[in-house]
Design an enzyme around this catalytic site. Structure first.
Site, short mmCIF file in Angstrom:
data_model
loop_
_atom_site.label_atom_id
_atom_site.label_comp_id
_atom_site.label_asym_id
_atom_site.label_seq_id
_atom_site.Cartn_x
_atom_site.Cartn_y
_atom_site.Cartn_z
N LYS A 1 64.11 17.91 6.50
CA LYS A 1 65.28 18.64 6.03
C LYS A 1 65.13 18.96 4.54
CE LYS A 1 68.28 16.83 9.62
NZ LYS A 1 69.32 15.88 10.08
N GLN B 1 72.60 11.10 7.60
CA GLN B 1 71.71 11.02 8.76
C GLN B 1 72.16 9.90 9.70
OE1 GLN B 1 69.34 13.27 9.40
NE2 GLN B 1 68.76 12.26 11.30
N ASP C 1 76.96 19.42 9.13
CA ASP C 1 76.58 19.01 10.48
C ASP C 1 77.63 19.50 11.50
OD1 ASP C 1 74.15 17.56 10.82
OD2 ASP C 1 75.01 15.86 9.72
N1 GUN Z 1 70.70 12.38 13.97
C1 GUN Z 1 70.19 13.07 15.01
N2 GUN Z 1 70.51 14.37 14.93
C2 GUN Z 1 71.26 14.51 13.81
C3 GUN Z 1 71.88 15.62 13.19
O1 GUN Z 1 71.84 16.77 13.65
N3 GUN Z 1 72.55 15.34 12.03
C4 GUN Z 1 72.64 14.09 11.51
N4 GUN Z 1 73.32 13.93 10.40
N5 GUN Z 1 72.06 13.05 12.07
C5 GUN Z 1 71.39 13.26 13.21
#
Ligand code: GUN
Length: 285
Positions: free
Chosen positions: A52, A96, A119
């Site tokens: 990311k 995350q 998100d």
């Molecule tokens: N863990 C697995 N997928 C995601 C996501 O799309 N966003 C976040 N913040 N954590 C995750």
């Protein structure tokens, strides 16, 4: 022989669009900033966060990483979220998941300002998605819709079956397919006659988190098969929820793992971060 849906290529196109948009915003004196919070030492989370951050950098988005130790308390984490909610240079906040067991994910999601919730996990944004009027796209489902659009795969009137009902993927996926007039069924661990249901699908989305869960006998001839899984097989190799080798010959289109859905999730995150920056600067989304 199925057409392989190339998420990497589609995501490269979206990322380039985002990069151009960020450059245009920078010209106007608007910068775009994302805060990424990671707690503990989950190796998969570390990989996702690194990807990311790299994608942000390539798009001209300023990313700030907040790596907190495993033993971080709920109070400490919430204090950081509050600080980032107030910080003007930060337009988006991503924490995350999963968090270490002693931390309350729902409380953390609720604490993130809905205006910085890139998100789209906050209840307010989930509600907007349900209604069909939303600024922040749910990252993985919206990435999948982008792939379908790119390959001109029609959703209206199609039997769409989603396996998995998570808040992150299954539920918002069902909503986006519904918004495009698909006839949507959500399956889960208590679904009876799963094979019967999945065999009806024109578009089958697998988001269960079990390696090779979807076998050839569960798939209709000519189905579009979307694999959200990021699993490890018995040899520790990255694989999806779909038994690709067996299902691919039956499908009309199929996403590979890796290189299918995964890269699209990050592309959507970048789009959401730009949207956040625009809205916070009084511009149209
Ligand atoms: N863990 C697995 N997928 C995601 C996501 O799309 N966003 C976040 N913040 N954590 C995750």
């Amino acid at each position: 022989m199925a057409v392989i849906l190339d998420g990497k290529a589609v995501s490269a196109k979206v990322k380039e669009e985002v990069r151009a948009e960020v450059a245009a915003l920078n010209e106007k004196g608007v910068s775009v900033g994302l805060a990424v919070i990671i707690v503990g030492n989950n190796p998969a989370s570390r990989t996702y966060v690194n990807n990311k951050k790299k994608a942000c950098e390539a798009a001209g988005i300023v990313s700030e990483e907040y790596a907190l130790p495993e033993e971080t308390t709920q109070e400490e984490l919430l204090a950081l979220v509050e600080e980032l909610n107030r910080k003007d240079s930060i337009n988006g906040i991503l924490c995350q998941l999963p968090l270490p067991k002693h931390l309350d994910e729902e409380a953390v999601i609720a604490a993130i300002s809905e205006k910085k919730d890139v998100d789209a996990f906050h209840a307010v944004n989930v509600g907007h998605i349900m209604i069909g009027d939303y600024a922040f796209l749910p990252c993985t489902p919206a990435g999948i819709m982008e792939i379908l659009r790119h390959y001109n795969i029609e959703v209206a009137g199609k039997e769409c079956v989603v396996i998995g009902r998570s808040n992150i993927v299954g539920k918002p996926m069902a909503m986006l397919l519904l918004h495009q007039n698909g006839t949507v069924t959500i399956c889960h661990s208590k679904t009876k006659n799963l094979k019967e249901v999945t065999s009806r699908a024109d578009i089958l989305v697998a988001a269960v988190g079990i390696p090779h869960f979807v076998t050839a006998d569960m798939v209709k001839d000519g189905a579009v098969v979307i694999d959200v899984g990021m699993d490890r097989d018995e040899n520790g190799k990255l694989c999806g929820d779909v038994d690709f080798a067996a299902v691919e010959p039956k499908a009309s289109y199929i996403t590979p793992v890796p290189g299918g859905v995964g890269p699209m999730t990050i592309a959507t995150l970048l789009k959401n971060t730009v949207t956040a920056a625009k809205l916070q600067n009084g511009l149209d989304k």
